[in-house]
Design a protein around this motif. Structure first.
Motif, PDB file in Angstrom:
ATOM      1  N   GLN A   1      -3.085   9.113  -7.935  1.00 26.46           N
ATOM      2  CA  GLN A   1      -3.938   9.724  -6.577  1.00 26.46           C
ATOM      3  C   GLN A   1      -3.381  11.010  -6.108  1.00 26.46           C
TER       4      GLN A   1
ATOM      5  N   ARG B   1      -8.550  -9.818  -7.824  1.00 21.69           N
ATOM      6  CA  ARG B   1      -8.592  -8.628  -7.039  1.00 21.69           C
ATOM      7  C   ARG B   1      -9.986  -8.160  -7.040  1.00 21.69           C
TER       8      ARG B   1
ATOM      9  N   ARG C   1      -1.338   1.926   2.720  1.00 21.28           N
ATOM     10  CA  ARG C   1      -2.397   3.603   2.872  1.00 21.28           C
ATOM     11  C   ARG C   1      -3.209   3.316   1.316  1.00 21.28           C
ATOM     12  N   PHE C   2      -2.365   2.889   0.383  1.00 17.16           N
ATOM     13  CA  PHE C   2      -2.979   3.480  -1.269  1.00 17.16           C
ATOM     14  C   PHE C   2      -3.660   1.907  -1.725  1.00 17.16           C
ATOM     15  N   SER C   3      -3.472   1.000  -1.447  1.00 18.44           N
ATOM     16  CA  SER C   3      -3.567  -0.152  -2.358  1.00 18.44           C
ATOM     17  C   SER C   3      -5.142  -0.440  -1.876  1.00 18.44           C
ATOM     18  N   ARG C   4      -5.634  -0.731  -2.763  1.00 15.16           N
ATOM     19  CA  ARG C   4      -7.771  -0.997  -2.826  1.00 15.16           C
ATOM     20  C   ARG C   4      -8.384  -2.297  -3.103  1.00 15.16           C
ATOM     21  N   TYR C   5      -7.016  -2.881  -3.240  1.00 14.95           N
ATOM     22  CA  TYR C   5      -7.886  -4.377  -3.242  1.00 14.95           C
ATOM     23  C   TYR C   5      -6.746  -5.107  -2.520  1.00 14.95           C
TER      24      TYR C   5
ATOM     25  N   GLU D   1      -0.810   3.484  -8.063  1.00 15.82           N
ATOM     26  CA  GLU D   1      -1.782   4.176  -7.102  1.00 15.82           C
ATOM     27  C   GLU D   1      -1.181   5.102  -6.554  1.00 15.82           C
TER      28      GLU D   1
ATOM     29  N   PRO E   1     -11.770  -6.223  -3.357  1.00 19.06           N
ATOM     30  CA  PRO E   1     -12.511  -5.332  -2.943  1.00 19.06           C
ATOM     31  C   PRO E   1     -10.877  -4.568  -1.188  1.00 19.06           C
ATOM     32  N   ARG E   2      -9.994  -4.394  -0.457  1.00 18.15           N
ATOM     33  CA  ARG E   2      -9.340  -4.786   0.844  1.00 18.15           C
ATOM     34  C   ARG E   2     -10.784  -5.112   1.929  1.00 18.15           C
TER      35      ARG E   2
END
Length: 348
Positions: free
Chosen positions: A328, A289, A252-256, A324, A291-292
């Motif tokens: 947020q 890194r 849910r919270f990791s962007r990459y 993160e 982005p997902r």
């Protein structure tokens, strides 16, 4: 849906606020404060709703001042709430019934329950008398716990002569002598070295699985969380912002994601920088890194354009994901929020 018999801990709208005198600087401000005092409101816990089933091992995470310790103090009856209600094993904690006190234990990594100048064995005997533990049961439990933690030879040494890791192990023994059904752990591995942390993690994991004890753990060490807990509750500014699985919080919270590439044929490392943020570069291994949403496309491009010996895709470290989450969830508020002030004797 869990039935009431399956629920060990439940809280609804649990709230704790404090009014704190705001003293101005200087002599004149102090004199004015004698006639007209100014206060500010600290919202330590703001309407928490929480259910924990019997036998769960739950991580309770949050930045400093988020309300973690205040919540544990409410659930153990050390302090009373401003609003809301809670029940632990059917008891309302702040009534401080003896029947409830015999059913839970609280271990705080920064607080000692063992007598400093006495051997731990004497403190254990005191616990036996306080909880009314039958002698044979007490000796059996003591011997089992000290053997599991490898501290049997330390029982006759004054606590002040022990290392921090040794003291923490004996603190755990003391807390578990009466076989509590619910265990609250507040930073149990704080300040410990890697070996001591690992030993306590393994002990807690084994003990909880064997006894099906309900455990709530607060910790800033994500290795504790990853090793012990499947469920994570995150509190920020006195409010729960996430309650779910450990794997779910990453999704849910990791962007990459972190893509590690081992290049072949002596290719220059900078050629991969355009695919994402370069984390480390030690030829032939490169870590970036990505982005997902772009992971699949990026991997296909790397494999198409470069000779690759090996490639792996991992989630970012849990510590980074939790940071993160905190960032947020944090937002400016008109009212100061944080843990109860240290000078308040009810929360010390």
């Amino acid at each position: 849906m869990p039935t009431s018999a399956m629920i060990a801990i439940e809280a609804y709208g649990l709230t704790k606020h404090y009014r704190v005198y705001q003293k101005g600087e200087g002599l004149w401000a102090s004199l004015r404060g004698l006639l007209r005092r100014r206060y500010r409101l600290i919202e330590a816990v703001c309407g928490i709703d929480l259910q924990v089933e019997r036998g769960e091992f739950v991580a309770f995470l949050g930045p400093n001042g988020a309300g973690k310790t205040t919540t544990l103090k409410l659930l153990t009856g050390i302090i009373t709430p401003t609003a809301g209600t809670a029940r632990v094993l059917g008891h309302i904690p702040w009534r401080r019934e003896n029947a409830y006190r015999r059913r839970f234990a609280l271990v705080m990594g920064q607080k000692n329950q063992l007598w400093w100048d006495l051997p731990a064995a004497d403190s254990f005997r005191l616990h036996q008398q306080i909880y009314g533990i039958e002698r044979k049961q007490f000796e059996r439990t003591r011997d089992e716990l000290t053997a599991l933690l490898g501290v049997r030879e330390l029982l006759d040494r004054p606590v002040r002569e022990l290392s921090l890791g040794e003291r923490m192990k004996l603190e755990l023994v003391a807390a578990l002598l009466h076989r509590p059904e619910v265990l609250f752990l507040d930073e149990p591995t704080i300040g410990l070295d890697v070996v001591a942390q690992y030993n306590i993690q393994q002990f807690l994991k084994y003990y909880q699985e064997e006894n099906r004890t309900t455990v709530i753990l607060t910790s800033h060490y994500m290795k504790d969380v990853a090793a012990l807990c499947r469920r994570v509750v995150v509190i920020v500014a006195g409010r729960i912002v996430y309650d779910g699985s450990l794997s779910g919080i990453v999704d849910r919270f990791s962007r990459y994601k972190v893509v590690t590439v081992v290049l072949g044929n002596g290719q220059p490392v900078p050629s991969l920088a355009r695919f994402g943020e370069l984390v480390s570069s030690q030829a032939p291994r490169v870590k970036i890194r990505v982005p997902r949403p772009q992971v699949t496309e990026t991997i296909a491009s790397i494999l198409r354009e470069h000779a690759v010996q090996d490639l792996s895709v991992e989630d970012p470290p849990l510590e980074e994901v939790i940071v993160e989450v905190f960032s947020q969830a944090a937002c400016p508020q008109s009212t100061t929020r944080g843990e109860a002030p240290a000078e308040n004797p009810a929360t010390a």
